[in-house]
Design a protein around this motif. Structure first.
Motif, PDB file in Angstrom:
ATOM      1  N   LYS A 294       0.936  -1.171  -0.089  1.00 30.70           N
ATOM      2  CA  LYS A 294       0.033  -0.212   0.042  1.00 30.70           C
ATOM      3  C   LYS A 294       0.972   1.345   0.092  1.00 30.70           C
ATOM      4  CE  LYS A 294      -3.852  -2.219   2.478  1.00 30.70           C
ATOM      5  NZ  LYS A 294      -3.692  -2.937   3.583  1.00 30.70           N
ATOM      6  N   GLU A 295       0.438   1.984  -0.742  1.00 27.33           N
ATOM      7  CA  GLU A 295       1.242   3.503  -0.946  1.00 27.33           C
ATOM      8  C   GLU A 295       0.726   4.390   0.227  1.00 27.33           C
ATOM      9  OE1 GLU A 295       2.539   6.393  -4.077  1.00 27.33           O
ATOM     10  OE2 GLU A 295       2.632   4.206  -4.383  1.00 27.33           O
ATOM     11  N   LEU A 296       1.800   4.564   1.253  1.00 25.44           N
ATOM     12  CA  LEU A 296       1.498   5.311   2.417  1.00 25.44           C
ATOM     13  C   LEU A 296       1.753   7.037   2.096  1.00 25.44           C
ATOM     14  CD1 LEU A 296       3.672   3.462   5.049  1.00 25.44           C
ATOM     15  CD2 LEU A 296       1.329   3.079   4.517  1.00 25.44           C
ATOM     16  N   MET A 297       2.700   7.096   1.272  1.00 27.75           N
ATOM     17  CA  MET A 297       2.823   8.677   1.047  1.00 27.75           C
ATOM     18  C   MET A 297       3.524   8.801  -0.306  1.00 27.75           C
ATOM     19  SD  MET A 297       4.933  11.226   3.327  1.00 27.75           S
ATOM     20  CE  MET A 297       6.697  10.811   2.734  1.00 27.75           C
ATOM     21  N   THR A 298       3.197   9.867  -1.138  1.00 29.18           N
ATOM     22  CA  THR A 298       3.944   9.967  -2.341  1.00 29.18           C
ATOM     23  C   THR A 298       4.192  11.807  -1.948  1.00 29.18           C
ATOM     24  OG1 THR A 298       2.952   8.448  -3.676  1.00 29.18           O
ATOM     25  CG2 THR A 298       3.842  10.272  -4.742  1.00 29.18           C
ATOM     26  N   LEU A 299       5.451  11.964  -2.398  1.00 28.33           N
ATOM     27  CA  LEU A 299       5.816  13.282  -2.529  1.00 28.33           C
ATOM     28  C   LEU A 299       6.364  13.860  -3.629  1.00 28.33           C
ATOM     29  CD1 LEU A 299       6.038  16.092  -0.652  1.00 28.33           C
ATOM     30  CD2 LEU A 299       8.176  15.117   0.300  1.00 28.33           C
ATOM     31  N   SER A 300       6.162  14.732  -4.503  1.00 27.45           N
ATOM     32  CA  SER A 300       6.659  15.057  -5.510  1.00 27.45           C
ATOM     33  C   SER A 300       6.977  16.635  -5.493  1.00 27.45           C
ATOM     34  CB  SER A 300       5.496  15.093  -6.635  1.00 27.45           C
ATOM     35  OG  SER A 300       5.970  15.536  -7.766  1.00 27.45           O
ATOM     36  N   LEU A 301       8.317  16.973  -5.654  1.00 28.27           N
ATOM     37  CA  LEU A 301       8.856  18.388  -5.684  1.00 28.27           C
ATOM     38  C   LEU A 301       9.346  18.830  -6.881  1.00 28.27           C
ATOM     39  CD1 LEU A 301      10.573  18.355  -2.084  1.00 28.27           C
ATOM     40  CD2 LEU A 301       8.327  19.262  -2.569  1.00 28.27           C
ATOM     41  N   LEU A 302       8.912  20.079  -7.421  1.00 29.46           N
ATOM     42  CA  LEU A 302       9.709  20.304  -8.736  1.00 29.46           C
ATOM     43  C   LEU A 302      11.206  20.716  -8.674  1.00 29.46           C
ATOM     44  CD1 LEU A 302       9.050  21.596 -11.672  1.00 29.46           C
ATOM     45  CD2 LEU A 302       8.511  23.785 -10.568  1.00 29.46           C
ATOM     46  N   ALA A 303      11.803  20.424  -9.622  1.00 32.79           N
ATOM     47  CA  ALA A 303      12.998  20.605  -9.481  1.00 32.79           C
ATOM     48  C   ALA A 303      13.777  21.288 -10.868  1.00 32.79           C
ATOM     49  CB  ALA A 303      14.060  19.363  -9.237  1.00 32.79           C
TER      50      ALA A 303
ATOM     51  N   MET B  24       2.367  13.076   8.973  1.00 31.62           N
ATOM     52  CA  MET B  24       1.271  12.474   9.780  1.00 31.62           C
ATOM     53  C   MET B  24       0.981  13.339  10.913  1.00 31.62           C
ATOM     54  SD  MET B  24       0.158   9.620   8.344  1.00 31.62           S
ATOM     55  CE  MET B  24      -0.738   8.847   9.737  1.00 31.62           C
ATOM     56  N   GLU B  25       1.928  13.936  11.784  1.00 29.49           N
ATOM     57  CA  GLU B  25       1.539  14.666  12.677  1.00 29.49           C
ATOM     58  C   GLU B  25       0.731  15.892  12.285  1.00 29.49           C
ATOM     59  OE1 GLU B  25       5.233  15.798  14.801  1.00 29.49           O
ATOM     60  OE2 GLU B  25       5.359  13.872  15.726  1.00 29.49           O
ATOM     61  N   MET B  26       1.152  16.511  11.193  1.00 30.03           N
ATOM     62  CA  MET B  26       0.239  17.486  10.603  1.00 30.03           C
ATOM     63  C   MET B  26      -1.052  17.220  10.347  1.00 30.03           C
ATOM     64  SD  MET B  26       3.099  19.643   8.523  1.00 30.03           S
ATOM     65  CE  MET B  26       2.083  20.572   7.483  1.00 30.03           C
ATOM     66  N   ALA B  27      -1.197  15.771   9.530  1.00 29.75           N
ATOM     67  CA  ALA B  27      -2.529  15.426   9.091  1.00 29.75           C
ATOM     68  C   ALA B  27      -3.555  15.203  10.193  1.00 29.75           C
ATOM     69  CB  ALA B  27      -2.347  14.155   7.997  1.00 29.75           C
ATOM     70  N   ILE B  28      -3.036  14.623  11.306  1.00 30.11           N
ATOM     71  CA  ILE B  28      -3.907  14.245  12.387  1.00 30.11           C
ATOM     72  C   ILE B  28      -4.101  14.977  13.669  1.00 30.11           C
ATOM     73  CG2 ILE B  28      -3.498  11.929  11.691  1.00 30.11           C
ATOM     74  CD1 ILE B  28      -1.903  11.459  14.035  1.00 30.11           C
ATOM     75  N   THR B  29      -3.250  16.154  13.528  1.00 34.56           N
ATOM     76  CA  THR B  29      -3.259  17.145  14.696  1.00 34.56           C
ATOM     77  C   THR B  29      -4.252  18.282  14.567  1.00 34.56           C
ATOM     78  OG1 THR B  29      -0.919  16.264  15.561  1.00 34.56           O
ATOM     79  CG2 THR B  29      -1.855  18.211  16.345  1.00 34.56           C
TER      80      THR B  29
ATOM     81  N   SER C 270      13.294  10.169   4.809  1.00 37.24           N
ATOM     82  CA  SER C 270      11.687   9.847   4.584  1.00 37.24           C
ATOM     83  C   SER C 270      10.995   9.528   5.999  1.00 37.24           C
ATOM     84  CB  SER C 270      11.866   8.487   3.828  1.00 37.24           C
ATOM     85  OG  SER C 270      12.496   7.496   4.303  1.00 37.24           O
ATOM     86  N   SER C 271      11.837   8.882   6.983  1.00 39.98           N
ATOM     87  CA  SER C 271      11.131   8.814   7.936  1.00 39.98           C
ATOM     88  C   SER C 271      10.637  10.027   8.692  1.00 39.98           C
ATOM     89  CB  SER C 271      11.845   7.879   9.014  1.00 39.98           C
ATOM     90  OG  SER C 271      12.987   8.602   9.477  1.00 39.98           O
ATOM     91  N   VAL C 272      11.664  11.043   8.801  1.00 40.86           N
ATOM     92  CA  VAL C 272      11.177  12.268   9.457  1.00 40.86           C
ATOM     93  C   VAL C 272      10.047  13.086   8.635  1.00 40.86           C
ATOM     94  CG1 VAL C 272      12.070  14.517   9.714  1.00 40.86           C
ATOM     95  CG2 VAL C 272      13.564  12.779  10.329  1.00 40.86           C
ATOM     96  N   LEU C 273      10.040  13.031   7.408  1.00 41.14           N
ATOM     97  CA  LEU C 273       9.175  13.586   6.311  1.00 41.14           C
ATOM     98  C   LEU C 273       7.813  12.886   6.751  1.00 41.14           C
ATOM     99  CD1 LEU C 273      11.045  13.720   2.746  1.00 41.14           C
ATOM    100  CD2 LEU C 273       9.961  15.644   4.285  1.00 41.14           C
ATOM    101  N   TYR C 274       7.774  11.678   6.907  1.00 41.90           N
ATOM    102  CA  TYR C 274       6.376  10.821   7.037  1.00 41.90           C
ATOM    103  C   TYR C 274       5.811  10.987   8.319  1.00 41.90           C
ATOM    104  CZ  TYR C 274       2.967   7.192   7.445  1.00 41.90           C
ATOM    105  OH  TYR C 274       1.790   6.575   7.683  1.00 41.90           O
ATOM    106  N   LYS C 275       6.799  11.192   9.535  1.00 40.48           N
ATOM    107  CA  LYS C 275       6.343  11.340  10.828  1.00 40.48           C
ATOM    108  C   LYS C 275       5.637  12.937  10.604  1.00 40.48           C
ATOM    109  CE  LYS C 275       7.722  11.675  15.639  1.00 40.48           C
ATOM    110  NZ  LYS C 275       8.896  11.630  16.408  1.00 40.48           N
ATOM    111  N   SER C 276       6.563  13.769  10.208  1.00 37.34           N
ATOM    112  CA  SER C 276       5.931  15.067  10.256  1.00 37.34           C
ATOM    113  C   SER C 276       4.584  15.518   9.369  1.00 37.34           C
ATOM    114  CB  SER C 276       6.936  16.251   9.388  1.00 37.34           C
ATOM    115  OG  SER C 276       8.163  16.137  10.195  1.00 37.34           O
TER     116      SER C 276
END
Length: 183
Positions: free
Chosen positions: A136-145, A170-175, A162-168
């Motif tokens: 299952k796809e947990l997160m996709t992040l795409s940034l213009l370069a 998730m915290e922003m999404a659920i808090t 990636s672990s810091v990004l995912y945690k951040s």
């Protein structure tokens, strides 16, 4: 084999038994370097002894090696290795078992993280990070370069963090935003 955990792997035969022990328990073939990383106990495990042992185990039919240099255990190796693996010292087995579990967990994490520089149809470049778990796809992040080289560097950095990004995320999404403001 009494004494400290240092010095358990003096003889080449001990190293061969250890190699068979490891490959019998891994789900996938390993390169010589990966085997060494999993098997390393202390300075008594000589890298060159491990390297000498691998082709000998292939010649004897205990291991198979593919065209990319990855080793796997054969049925002969599994059977005969299983008969002698109790000769390995308990501290060695304990350390290697922990090392194998850590290696497997790291490999699973690596397989579930896909980071790349991708060019879109309009010619623009993006750094893309995909985090997956159990298919299952947990997160996709795409940034213009600005260009391909930068997209690649950005993707590598995204993967590393990636672990810091995912945690951040998730915290922003659920808090509750009001709660975040108070903190």
């Amino acid at each position: 084999m009494a004494g400290s955990t240092q010095g358990y792997l003096h003889k080449k035969l001990d190293v061969k038994v250890l190699i068979l022990f490891i490959l019998a328990r891994m789900e996938t073939p390993l390169s010589a370097q990966e085997l060494y990383e999993v098997a390393y106990q202390d300075d008594s495990l000589n890298y060159f002894t491990l390297l000498e042992s691998l082709p000998e185990l292939v010649t004897s039919g205990h291991l198979a090696v593919d065209g990319d240099g990855y080793y796997s255990i054969t049925e002969k190796g599994r059977l005969q290795g299983g008969q002698v693996e109790d000769s390995l010292a308990v501290p060695v087995v304990d350390k290697v078992t922990r090392s194998m579990e850590e290696f497997k967990a790291n490999r699973r994490r690596a397989e579930n993280l896909i980071a790349s520089g991708e060019q879109r149809a309009d010619g623009s470049w993006y750094a893309v990070l995909r985090c997956r778990d159990d298919g299952k796809e947990l997160m996709t992040l795409s940034l213009l370069a600005p260009d391909e080289e930068t997209a690649g560097k950005m993707a590598a950095n995204l993967r590393r963090e990636s672990s810091v990004l995912y945690k951040s995320c998730m915290e922003m999404a659920i808090t509750d935003p009001k709660k975040r403001e108070r903190e």
